[in-house]
Write an enzyme that holds these catalytic residues in place. Structure first.
Site, PDB file in Angstrom:
ATOM      1  N   GLU A   1       4.718   6.171   3.202  1.00 21.54           N
ATOM      2  CA  GLU A   1       4.944   5.154   4.222  1.00 21.54           C
ATOM      3  C   GLU A   1       5.803   5.787   5.308  1.00 21.54           C
ATOM      4  OE1 GLU A   1       4.059   2.886   6.006  1.00 21.54           O
ATOM      5  OE2 GLU A   1       4.479   1.011   4.950  1.00 21.54           O
TER       6      GLU A   1
ATOM      7  N   ASP B   1       4.010   1.147  18.049  1.00 22.45           N
ATOM      8  CA  ASP B   1       2.883   0.459  17.412  1.00 22.45           C
ATOM      9  C   ASP B   1       2.301  -0.727  18.194  1.00 22.45           C
ATOM     10  OD1 ASP B   1       3.851   2.279  15.620  1.00 22.45           O
ATOM     11  OD2 ASP B   1       4.034   0.915  13.937  1.00 22.45           O
TER      12      ASP B   1
ATOM     13  N   ALA C   1       6.646  -3.759  14.788  1.00 17.84           N
ATOM     14  CA  ALA C   1       7.401  -4.981  14.646  1.00 17.84           C
ATOM     15  C   ALA C   1       8.889  -4.666  14.767  1.00 17.84           C
ATOM     16  CB  ALA C   1       7.123  -5.624  13.265  1.00 17.84           C
TER      17      ALA C   1
ATOM     18  N   HIS D   1      -3.407   4.684   9.433  1.00 17.87           N
ATOM     19  CA  HIS D   1      -3.517   4.829   7.979  1.00 17.87           C
ATOM     20  C   HIS D   1      -4.916   5.200   7.500  1.00 17.87           C
ATOM     21  CE1 HIS D   1       0.452   3.218   7.641  1.00 17.87           C
ATOM     22  NE2 HIS D   1       0.137   1.962   7.892  1.00 17.87           N
TER      23      HIS D   1
ATOM     24  N   LYS E   1       1.444   8.206  12.852  1.00 20.25           N
ATOM     25  CA  LYS E   1       2.310   8.200  11.662  1.00 20.25           C
ATOM     26  C   LYS E   1       1.612   7.419  10.559  1.00 20.25           C
ATOM     27  CE  LYS E   1       4.785   4.080  13.243  1.00 20.25           C
ATOM     28  NZ  LYS E   1       4.454   3.106  12.199  1.00 20.25           N
TER      29      LYS E   1
ATOM     30  N   CYS F   1       9.107  -1.380  12.128  1.00 21.89           N
ATOM     31  CA  CYS F   1       8.908  -0.044  12.684  1.00 21.89           C
ATOM     32  C   CYS F   1       9.823   0.262  13.867  1.00 21.89           C
ATOM     33  CB  CYS F   1       7.439   0.161  13.020  1.00 21.89           C
ATOM     34  SG  CYS F   1       6.457   0.342  11.508  1.00 21.89           S
TER      35      CYS F   1
ATOM     36  N   SER G   1       0.598   1.576   1.391  1.00 21.91           N
ATOM     37  CA  SER G   1       1.255   0.344   1.841  1.00 21.91           C
ATOM     38  C   SER G   1       0.336  -0.873   1.739  1.00 21.91           C
ATOM     39  CB  SER G   1       1.750   0.500   3.286  1.00 21.91           C
ATOM     40  OG  SER G   1       0.677   0.451   4.201  1.00 21.91           O
TER      41      SER G   1
ATOM     42  N   HIS H   1      -4.282  -2.798   7.314  1.00 18.07           N
ATOM     43  CA  HIS H   1      -4.002  -2.801   8.752  1.00 18.07           C
ATOM     44  C   HIS H   1      -4.050  -1.381   9.300  1.00 18.07           C
ATOM     45  CE1 HIS H   1      -0.080  -1.803   6.996  1.00 18.07           C
ATOM     46  NE2 HIS H   1       0.156  -1.155   8.124  1.00 18.07           N
TER      47      HIS H   1
ATOM     48  N   ASP I   1       0.532   3.380  14.130  1.00 18.49           N
ATOM     49  CA  ASP I   1       0.351   3.336  12.691  1.00 18.49           C
ATOM     50  C   ASP I   1      -1.103   3.745  12.471  1.00 18.49           C
ATOM     51  OD1 ASP I   1       2.092   2.665  10.584  1.00 18.49           O
ATOM     52  OD2 ASP I   1       1.092   0.745  10.237  1.00 18.49           O
TER      53      ASP I   1
HETATM   54  C1  VGL Z   1       4.510  -1.932  10.509  1.00 22.75           C
HETATM   55  C2  VGL Z   1       4.210  -3.006   8.517  1.00 22.75           C
HETATM   56  C3  VGL Z   1       3.382  -2.010   8.076  1.00 22.75           C
HETATM   57  C4  VGL Z   1       5.130  -1.932  11.868  1.00 22.75           C
HETATM   58  C5  VGL Z   1       3.674  -0.912  10.081  1.00 22.75           C
HETATM   59  O1  VGL Z   1       4.575  -1.312  12.807  1.00 22.75           O
HETATM   60  O2  VGL Z   1       6.196  -2.572  12.024  1.00 22.75           O
HETATM   61  N1  VGL Z   1       4.770  -2.956   9.721  1.00 22.75           N
HETATM   62  N2  VGL Z   1       3.115  -0.968   8.874  1.00 22.75           N
HETATM   63 ZN    ZN Z   2       1.498   0.375   8.378  1.00 20.67          ZN
END
Ligand code: VGL
Ligand code: ZN
Length: 188
Positions: A106, A9, A138, A52, A99, A142, A58, A69, A50
Site C-alpha cells: 500500500e 490522486d 482524500a 493499482h 504509486k 493520501c 488494499s 479502485h 493511485d
Molecule cells: C486513497 C484509499 C485507497 C487516497 C487511495 O487516494 O486517499 N484512499 N487508496
Molecule cells: Zn488505493
C-alpha cells in the site's frame, strides 16, 4: 519563489467512482479554475495517481479495507477530465506520477514509491523548488500521508496546504487537526 503544485490522486474513482469522496468534484472544479487563474505561478505541476494492479492488497477481495479502485488503465483511474485542460494548457510542465503499483504494498503517499519519489527529488533540485503547494483527495488518507512523508524529507516549511482544493472522507477533521497541531501553512 519556485513553486511546485502537488495534486494528490485527482482520479475519477475518488470523485464519482467506487470510492467517491463528498465534495471532491466541487474541490477539483475549483482547482481547475485556480490553475487557470494563476497560470504561470507554478514552476512545475506534479500529479500523483493511485495506480493499482487488479489484485492489489488494499482491495476487499484480497483482504484489504477498500473496494476495487484505480485499477491500472481503467476509467476510474483516469485523471478527472476537467483538470486536463488547465494542467496541460498552462505554463510549465505537468508530470503524472504513480504509486500503489505493486500488488503487495500500500502506498498512500507518493513518497513511498521509490521511482516517483526519485522523480520528485530530481525536480526539487533541478527546478530549485522552495515551496510545495499540496491539495487533492482524500484529505484524510493520501493527502495526509503524502504531507507527513514530505515533511520528513523536505521539512514543514516547504509545505503550504491548499485547503479548498482538498476533499476528505471524514469531512476534513483529520487533516485540519494535523495542520493545526503541526502548525503547517494553509491557504484558504
Ligand atoms: C486513497 C484509499 C485507497 C487516497 C487511495 O487516494 O486517499 N484512499 N487508496
Ligand atoms: Zn488505493
Amino acid at each position: 519563489m519556485n513553486k511546485l503544485l502537488l495534486i494528490v490522486d485527482p482520479q475519477i474513482d475518488f470523485i464519482s467512482g467506487s470510492l467517491a469522496v463528498n465534495g471532491a468534484s466541487q474541490a477539483m472544479d475549483a482547482l481547475a479554475d485556480y490553475i487557470r487563474q494563476f497560470d504561470g505561478m507554478y514552476t512545475y505541476k506534479a500529479i500523483s495517481t493511485d495506480w493499482h494492479p487488479y489484485n492489489h492488497c488494499s482491495f476487499e477481495k484480497q483482504g484489504g479495507p477498500w473496494p476495487l479502485h484505480c485499477v491500472q488503465n481503467s476509467i476510474g483511474a483516469a485523471i478527472y477530465p476537467n483538470l486536463i485542460e488547465p494542467l496541460f494548457n498552462t505554463k510549465g510542465p505537468s508530470k503524472v506520477l504513480m504509486k500503489g503499483t505493486n500488488a503487495k504494498t500500500e502506498e498512500y503517499s507518493i513518497f513511498k514509491n521509490q521511482t516517483s519519489a526519485g522523480h520528485l527529488k530530481l525536480i526539487m533540485k533541478l527546478k530549485d523548488i522552495n515551496q510545495i503547494d499540496i491539495c487533492g483527495i482524500a484529505g484524510d488518507y493520501c493527502v495526509l500521508d503524502t504531507l507527513k512523508d514530505g515533511i520528513q524529507i523536505y521539512g514543514k516549511n516547504m509545505f503550504n496546504v491548499l485547503l479548498p482544493y482538498c476533499a476528505s472522507i471524514d469531512g476534513g477533521t483529520a487533516l485540519s487537526q494535523f495542520l493545526k497541531t503541526e502548525r503547517i501553512r494553509i491557504s484558504y
